[in-house]
Design a protein around this motif. Sequence first.
Motif, mmCIF file in Angstrom:
data_model
loop_
_atom_site.group_PDB
_atom_site.id
_atom_site.type_symbol
_atom_site.label_atom_id
_atom_site.label_comp_id
_atom_site.label_asym_id
_atom_site.label_seq_id
_atom_site.Cartn_x
_atom_site.Cartn_y
_atom_site.Cartn_z
ATOM 1 N N ASP A 232 -8.687 34.548 44.380
ATOM 2 C CA ASP A 232 -7.980 35.726 43.890
ATOM 3 C C ASP A 232 -6.892 35.301 42.908
ATOM 4 O O ASP A 232 -6.153 34.342 43.156
ATOM 5 N N GLU A 233 -6.786 36.029 41.820
ATOM 6 C CA GLU A 233 -5.856 35.660 40.754
ATOM 7 C C GLU A 233 -4.420 35.456 41.245
ATOM 8 O O GLU A 233 -3.791 34.443 40.902
ATOM 9 N N PRO A 234 -3.857 36.367 42.050
ATOM 10 C CA PRO A 234 -2.468 36.139 42.470
ATOM 11 C C PRO A 234 -2.300 34.920 43.361
ATOM 12 O O PRO A 234 -1.237 34.285 43.339
ATOM 13 N N ILE A 235 -3.341 34.571 44.125
ATOM 14 C CA ILE A 235 -3.253 33.381 44.978
ATOM 15 C C ILE A 235 -3.169 32.123 44.129
ATOM 16 O O ILE A 235 -2.326 31.243 44.362
ATOM 17 N N VAL A 236 -4.039 32.001 43.121
ATOM 18 C CA VAL A 236 -4.017 30.783 42.294
ATOM 19 C C VAL A 236 -2.765 30.738 41.428
ATOM 20 O O VAL A 236 -2.231 29.648 41.156
ATOM 21 N N TYR A 237 -2.261 31.888 40.988
ATOM 22 C CA TYR A 237 -0.979 31.899 40.275
ATOM 23 C C TYR A 237 0.136 31.402 41.193
ATOM 24 O O TYR A 237 1.067 30.711 40.752
ATOM 25 N N GLY A 238 0.045 31.764 42.471
ATOM 26 C CA GLY A 238 1.050 31.302 43.428
ATOM 27 C C GLY A 238 1.045 29.795 43.573
ATOM 28 O O GLY A 238 2.103 29.156 43.576
ATOM 29 N N PHE A 239 -0.139 29.186 43.668
ATOM 30 C CA PHE A 239 -0.221 27.729 43.776
ATOM 31 C C PHE A 239 0.252 27.045 42.495
ATOM 32 O O PHE A 239 0.929 26.016 42.546
ATOM 33 N N LYS A 240 -0.097 27.602 41.360
ATOM 34 C CA LYS A 240 0.349 27.031 40.080
ATOM 35 C C LYS A 240 1.869 27.054 39.988
ATOM 36 O O LYS A 240 2.510 26.064 39.640
ATOM 37 N N ALA A 241 2.468 28.189 40.319
ATOM 38 C CA ALA A 241 3.912 28.346 40.177
ATOM 39 C C ALA A 241 4.695 27.456 41.132
ATOM 40 O O ALA A 241 5.780 26.979 40.793
ATOM 41 N N THR A 242 4.156 27.225 42.326
ATOM 42 C CA THR A 242 4.897 26.458 43.327
ATOM 43 C C THR A 242 4.566 24.971 43.314
ATOM 44 O O THR A 242 5.163 24.200 44.065
ATOM 45 N N ASP A 243 3.634 24.543 42.472
ATOM 46 C CA ASP A 243 3.325 23.115 42.365
ATOM 47 C C ASP A 243 4.453 22.389 41.628
ATOM 48 O O ASP A 243 5.083 22.955 40.723
ATOM 49 N N PRO A 244 4.741 21.143 41.982
ATOM 50 C CA PRO A 244 5.795 20.385 41.282
ATOM 51 C C PRO A 244 5.515 20.212 39.794
ATOM 52 O O PRO A 244 6.448 19.992 39.011
ATOM 53 N N HIS A 245 4.248 20.319 39.385
ATOM 54 C CA HIS A 245 3.888 20.152 37.976
ATOM 55 C C HIS A 245 3.025 21.338 37.518
ATOM 56 O O HIS A 245 1.837 21.169 37.212
ATOM 57 N N PRO A 246 3.597 22.528 37.451
ATOM 58 C CA PRO A 246 2.809 23.733 37.141
ATOM 59 C C PRO A 246 2.131 23.695 35.777
ATOM 60 O O PRO A 246 1.060 24.288 35.595
ATOM 61 N N ASP A 247 2.722 22.992 34.828
ATOM 62 C CA ASP A 247 2.155 22.953 33.474
ATOM 63 C C ASP A 247 0.849 22.174 33.403
ATOM 64 O O ASP A 247 0.139 22.231 32.388
ATOM 65 N N GLU A 248 0.516 21.464 34.455
ATOM 66 C CA GLU A 248 -0.735 20.715 34.470
ATOM 67 C C GLU A 248 -1.937 21.597 34.802
ATOM 68 O O GLU A 248 -3.087 21.145 34.730
ATOM 69 N N PHE A 249 -1.682 22.855 35.160
ATOM 70 C CA PHE A 249 -2.764 23.731 35.597
ATOM 71 C C PHE A 249 -2.820 24.997 34.741
ATOM 72 O O PHE A 249 -1.816 25.425 34.163
ATOM 73 N N VAL A 250 -4.008 25.596 34.692
ATOM 74 C CA VAL A 250 -4.200 26.837 33.957
ATOM 75 C C VAL A 250 -5.054 27.780 34.798
ATOM 76 O O VAL A 250 -6.023 27.364 35.447
ATOM 77 N N VAL A 251 -4.685 29.047 34.816
ATOM 78 C CA VAL A 251 -5.497 30.089 35.454
ATOM 79 C C VAL A 251 -6.374 30.684 34.364
ATOM 80 O O VAL A 251 -5.871 31.136 33.333
ATOM 81 N N THR A 252 -7.680 30.664 34.583
ATOM 82 C CA THR A 252 -8.583 31.015 33.495
ATOM 83 C C THR A 252 -9.862 31.654 34.032
ATOM 84 O O THR A 252 -10.060 31.785 35.235
ATOM 85 N N GLY A 253 -10.751 32.033 33.107
ATOM 86 C CA GLY A 253 -12.058 32.570 33.469
ATOM 87 C C GLY A 253 -12.137 34.082 33.352
ATOM 88 O O GLY A 253 -11.216 34.794 33.750
ATOM 89 N N THR A 254 -13.254 34.563 32.793
ATOM 90 C CA THR A 254 -13.529 35.995 32.799
ATOM 91 C C THR A 254 -13.659 36.448 34.246
ATOM 92 O O THR A 254 -14.387 35.823 35.028
ATOM 93 N N PRO A 255 -12.959 37.493 34.672
ATOM 94 C CA PRO A 255 -12.999 37.894 36.089
ATOM 95 C C PRO A 255 -14.418 38.059 36.621
ATOM 96 O O PRO A 255 -15.269 38.685 35.980
ATOM 97 N N LEU A 256 -14.667 37.470 37.795
ATOM 98 C CA LEU A 256 -15.951 37.661 38.462
ATOM 99 C C LEU A 256 -16.064 39.072 39.028
ATOM 100 O O LEU A 256 -17.160 39.557 39.300
#
Length: 329
Positions: A232-256
Amino acid sequence: MKVATRRAQARAATRRASVRARLPGNTPGVRGLRRAFVALAACGALASGAGAHADELTGTLKKIHDDGTIALGVREASIPFSYFDGKRTVGYSQAIAMEIVDEIRKTLGMPQLRVHEVTVTSSNRTPMLLNNQIDFECGSTTHTVERENVAAFSNSFFQYAVRMIARNNSGISDFADLAGKPVVTTAGTSDERLLRSLNTDKRLNMRISSARDHQEAFSALKDGRAVAFVMDEPIVYGFKATDPHPDEFVVTGTPLGYEVYACMFRKGDEPFRALVNRVIARSQTSGDAERLYRQWFTQPIPPYGINLNFPLSDANRALFAHPNDRALD
């Protein structure tokens, strides 16, 4: 002794006094008649008081009343919906769950009713509900038509898209890029079903693994055991935001697909459904839900003061304006 019982006994005493005042004389026959009237009066008072109220309860409300405890299912790492911040369970949907708890206390007249938190996962939450190990849960559970066969769902409290998170340097921008690669999702979720259907329909030959929970799935991505975590988009945004290195990750993909979260409880329990929906609809139409959303999605959240920067979508704004309990699949 319960307050309701004391009130019932007080009403019985008042009725006994009233009966005595109306009965004349003090002969043995009259005294026997008086005792009979007094007994009948007491029974009537108790039947019209707390005993009748308790007897009218059914389903989850009766179970909670009899147990003296609400068994609430909670999540450990569904940021920012329901998660452990090092001290207690917090989050957007946890706050909704506690509003429902307050309504239960008021409805039952039990202000000191205890809450027993039971940690659940995507895989075991439904069995634990059906086995009466939890009374309800408001975490990050998707309301789907298929799940209506085994459980009931409240008015939706969040609408979202299913996407993925990957490393910035992975070259992955959409689901076609996952062909032949290891991909992780969380077991027992609607996302797992969507991902496996995509894999079959598009013949992508993804090597899909299903983690026990969201944290384990994100760890698989970080450790290089998977190139993407589909969720789910908000879940992966949550992990990205709370990771020590958020800039290393991207939330992407045409919604399934697009789905909704709701509270889950046992089927065939209309009184409990009405109570839960009343709480959610009142919050959404009063503006409280939007304020709660801003607190958890656009402001710093515990334990590290990270801001998810996930503004309220038009879809969620429309949901708040028109509360409903419809599945989107």
